[in-house]
Design an enzyme around this catalytic site. Structure first.
Site, PDB file in Angstrom:
ATOM      1  N   ARG A 113       0.828  -1.223   0.000  1.00 43.21           N
ATOM      2  CA  ARG A 113       0.000   0.000   0.000  1.00 43.21           C
ATOM      3  C   ARG A 113       0.865   1.277   0.000  1.00 43.21           C
ATOM      4  O   ARG A 113       0.491   2.285   0.595  1.00 43.21           O
ATOM      5  CB  ARG A 113      -0.956   0.042   1.192  1.00 43.21           C
ATOM      6  N   GLU A 157      -4.650   3.404   6.698  1.00 45.80           N
ATOM      7  CA  GLU A 157      -4.360   3.266   5.263  1.00 45.80           C
ATOM      8  C   GLU A 157      -4.914   4.481   4.525  1.00 45.80           C
ATOM      9  O   GLU A 157      -4.394   4.883   3.493  1.00 45.80           O
ATOM     10  CB  GLU A 157      -5.033   1.986   4.742  1.00 45.80           C
ATOM     11  N   SER A 190     -10.579  -0.775   3.656  1.00 49.04           N
ATOM     12  CA  SER A 190      -9.801  -1.010   4.880  1.00 49.04           C
ATOM     13  C   SER A 190      -9.321   0.330   5.426  1.00 49.04           C
ATOM     14  O   SER A 190      -8.691   1.090   4.706  1.00 49.04           O
ATOM     15  CB  SER A 190      -8.568  -1.850   4.573  1.00 49.04           C
TER      16      SER A 190
HETATM   17  N1  EPU Z   1     -10.413 -11.166   9.860  1.00 44.90           N
HETATM   18  C1  EPU Z   1     -11.000 -11.305  11.092  1.00 44.90           C
HETATM   19  N2  EPU Z   1     -11.981 -10.416  11.438  1.00 44.90           N
HETATM   20  C2  EPU Z   1     -12.401  -9.442  10.606  1.00 44.90           C
HETATM   21  C3  EPU Z   1     -11.782  -9.292   9.356  1.00 44.90           C
HETATM   22  C4  EPU Z   1     -10.772 -10.183   9.000  1.00 44.90           C
HETATM   23  O1  EPU Z   1     -10.670 -12.193  11.879  1.00 44.90           O
HETATM   24  O2  EPU Z   1     -13.314  -8.693  10.983  1.00 44.90           O
HETATM   25  C5  EPU Z   1      -9.390 -12.137   9.445  1.00 44.90           C
HETATM   26  C6  EPU Z   1      -9.979 -13.108   8.414  1.00 44.90           C
HETATM   27  O3  EPU Z   1     -10.545 -14.208   9.022  1.00 44.90           O
HETATM   28  C7  EPU Z   1      -8.792 -13.487   7.579  1.00 44.90           C
HETATM   29  C8  EPU Z   1      -7.872 -12.308   7.683  1.00 44.90           C
HETATM   30  O4  EPU Z   1      -8.332 -11.498   8.758  1.00 44.90           O
HETATM   31  O5  EPU Z   1      -8.140 -14.589   8.114  1.00 44.90           O
HETATM   32  C9  EPU Z   1      -7.795 -11.510   6.387  1.00 44.90           C
HETATM   33  O6  EPU Z   1      -9.081 -11.015   6.083  1.00 44.90           O
HETATM   34  P1  EPU Z   1      -9.490 -10.589   4.582  1.00 44.90           P
HETATM   35  O7  EPU Z   1      -9.214 -11.678   3.621  1.00 44.90           O
HETATM   36  O8  EPU Z   1     -10.870 -10.047   4.644  1.00 44.90           O
HETATM   37  O9  EPU Z   1      -8.465  -9.457   4.182  1.00 44.90           O
HETATM   38  P2  EPU Z   1      -7.825  -8.223   4.995  1.00 44.90           P
HETATM   39  O10 EPU Z   1      -6.419  -8.554   5.313  1.00 44.90           O
HETATM   40  O11 EPU Z   1      -8.691  -7.822   6.133  1.00 44.90           O
HETATM   41  C10 EPU Z   1      -6.868  -7.128   2.834  1.00 44.90           C
HETATM   42  C11 EPU Z   1      -6.870  -5.785   2.174  1.00 44.90           C
HETATM   43  C12 EPU Z   1      -8.185  -5.556   1.445  1.00 44.90           C
HETATM   44  C13 EPU Z   1      -8.379  -6.651   0.415  1.00 44.90           C
HETATM   45  C14 EPU Z   1      -8.356  -7.999   1.127  1.00 44.90           C
HETATM   46  C15 EPU Z   1      -8.421  -9.172   0.185  1.00 44.90           C
HETATM   47  C16 EPU Z   1      -5.426  -4.391   3.554  1.00 44.90           C
HETATM   48  C17 EPU Z   1      -5.359  -3.274   4.519  1.00 44.90           C
HETATM   49  N3  EPU Z   1      -6.661  -4.749   3.166  1.00 44.90           N
HETATM   50  O12 EPU Z   1      -7.864  -7.098   3.857  1.00 44.90           O
HETATM   51  O13 EPU Z   1      -8.104  -4.315   0.751  1.00 44.90           O
HETATM   52  O14 EPU Z   1      -9.592  -6.502  -0.289  1.00 44.90           O
HETATM   53  O15 EPU Z   1      -7.120  -8.137   1.872  1.00 44.90           O
HETATM   54  O16 EPU Z   1      -7.212  -9.298  -0.485  1.00 44.90           O
HETATM   55  O17 EPU Z   1      -4.405  -4.926   3.148  1.00 44.90           O
HETATM   56  C18 EPU Z   1      -8.523  -1.981   0.988  1.00 44.90           C
HETATM   57  O18 EPU Z   1      -7.300  -1.826   0.921  1.00 44.90           O
HETATM   58  O19 EPU Z   1      -9.300  -1.014   1.109  1.00 44.90           O
HETATM   59  C19 EPU Z   1      -9.060  -3.340   0.941  1.00 44.90           C
HETATM   60  C20 EPU Z   1     -10.361  -3.582   1.084  1.00 44.90           C
END
Ligand code: EPU
Length: 337
Positions: A162, A333, A238
């Site tokens: 990012r 972010e 995010s």
């Molecule tokens: N998780 C939780 N609780 C929650 C949310 C997530 O326990 O409320 C856990 C999930 O179970 C999972 C892990 O966190 O094991 C990752 O969750 P998720 O796949 O939803 O992805 P993220 O890491 O929360 C990132 C990006 C998103 C992108 C997704 C999918 C960042 C800051 N965010 O989110 O990007 O869509 O991966 O690749 O890196 C954005 O940047 O605006 C965005 C939405």
């Protein structure tokens, strides 16, 4: 190109926050952008695209320039690749759909990300195992000092998670004008992340027969199930980055919190901020007109009439409780104005 005074930015940020700007204009071409910059030489300016990564905590004193510079063209083609140039005011998801329909691969995992093409290299947008840098060839940017166009290849952009040079060393010094992506004609699908395979299964698509359109559709359904539509519930995706912590810190936390998840990186372990926030009890919690989303704790939402500062105060409270419980300091972010 006309510069208007005292305009509400509510329609121009996906959080739906009602802050005013003292000056506002929309630019449809490079010429109009240069005119706007010359006419507003003595006041600060803020260039916005989709407004999807913006938290407006107060009124803006300066010129907000809304980028509507559009166009998509093929720059070069080989047997295996097509180099697609898109102007920075193009809507990102429309570019993804255009490319998927032409059967040009590489950005299908980045379907439905709000915002514009110009924001893609700015913050190296990423999702479901793909980041902008994986498909990036070069970009053209306007030097805001000299008003000359300069070319940046991948190395010059200094991409990180990012991050890019345009968010760090060169912050506020360039306007990204066009971005050229190197897309594939023979595709290599990225199906490893999260639920992509599960959703393809649900859609009754065999993994070995999946097309880039199938992957795009799978990503769209995952996003729609977790992430609120900004048109319905204001948000900017995010709110925080996923923090990377030292391996030994992770091991210590793992002994205290056996369920903690971690993903190995070159310089440590990346921990999902959504999980940390959920463990602190914030997930689905509403505070006045704002709150953490019930399906994805990492997304902060505006229930309708939130003030930017209210969202900011919630973000600070979340940072504080994650720090107290886990000793990790979350970093936003979004761009806080
Ligand atoms: N998780 C939780 N609780 C929650 C949310 C997530 O326990 O409320 C856990 C999930 O179970 C999972 C892990 O966190 O094991 C990752 O969750 P998720 O796949 O939803 O992805 P993220 O890491 O929360 C990132 C990006 C998103 C992108 C997704 C999918 C960042 C800051 N965010 O989110 O990007 O869509 O991966 O690749 O890196 C954005 O940047 O605006 C965005 C939405």
């Amino acid at each position: 190109m006309t510069i208007q005074k005292n305009i509400s930015l509510k329609p121009y940020n996906t959080f739906g926050l009602d802050a005013n700007t003292s000056h506002f204009c929309q630019v449809n071409s490079l010429l109009e952008l240069k005119q706007a910059l010359i006419e507003s030489e003595n006041i600060p300016h803020l260039i916005i695209g989709g407004g999807s990564n913006l938290l407006l905590t107060k009124d803006y004193e300066g010129l907000v320039i809304l980028n509507k510079i559009k166009g998509i063209q093929i720059e070069k083609e080989t047997d295996d690749h097509v180099y697609v140039k898109a102007y920075s005011g193009e809507n990102w998801h429309e570019l993804v759909q255009y490319c998927v329909n032409k059967n040009w691969g590489g950005i299908e995992n980045l379907s439905l990300i709000p915002g514009t093409v110009g924001a893609a290299p700015m913050q190296n947008i990423g999702a479901y195992g793909v980041e902008t840098e994986n498909v990036f060839d070069h970009l053209e940017a306007l030097n805001l000092e000299t008003l000359e166009i300069e070319k940046f290849d991948k190395g010059a952009c200094e991409f990180g998670y990012r991050e890019s040079i345009f968010k760090r060393k060169l912050k506020g010094q360039y306007f990204i004008y066009s971005v050229t992506f190197c897309l594939t004609k023979r595709h290599q699908l990225h199906l490893e992340y999260g639920d992509i395979k599960t959703v393809l299964n649900e859609h009754q698509i065999k993994l070995e027969e999946a097309t880039i359109l199938d992957v795009s559709n799978a990503v769209i359904s995952i996003r729609q199930s977790k992430l609120p539509d900004p048109k319905v519930l204001g948000n900017s995706g995010s709110f925080f980055k996923n923090p990377t912590i030292a391996k030994n810190t992770f091991e210590t936390l793992k002994s205290q919190f056996p369920d903690i998840k971690g993903f190995e990186q070159a310089h440590g372990i990346k921990v999902p901020a959504g999980w940390l926030i959920e463990q602190c009890g914030w997930k689905g919690k509403r505070v006045g007109e704002t709150g953490s989303h019930a399906q994805q704790a990492l997304v902060l939402v505006n229930y309708g009439n939130a003030k930017g500062n209210e969202v900011y105060q919630l973000a600070l409270a979340i940072i504080q409780s994650v720090k107290e419980k886990f000793g990790i300091v979350l970093e936003p972010e979004v761009n806080i104005i």
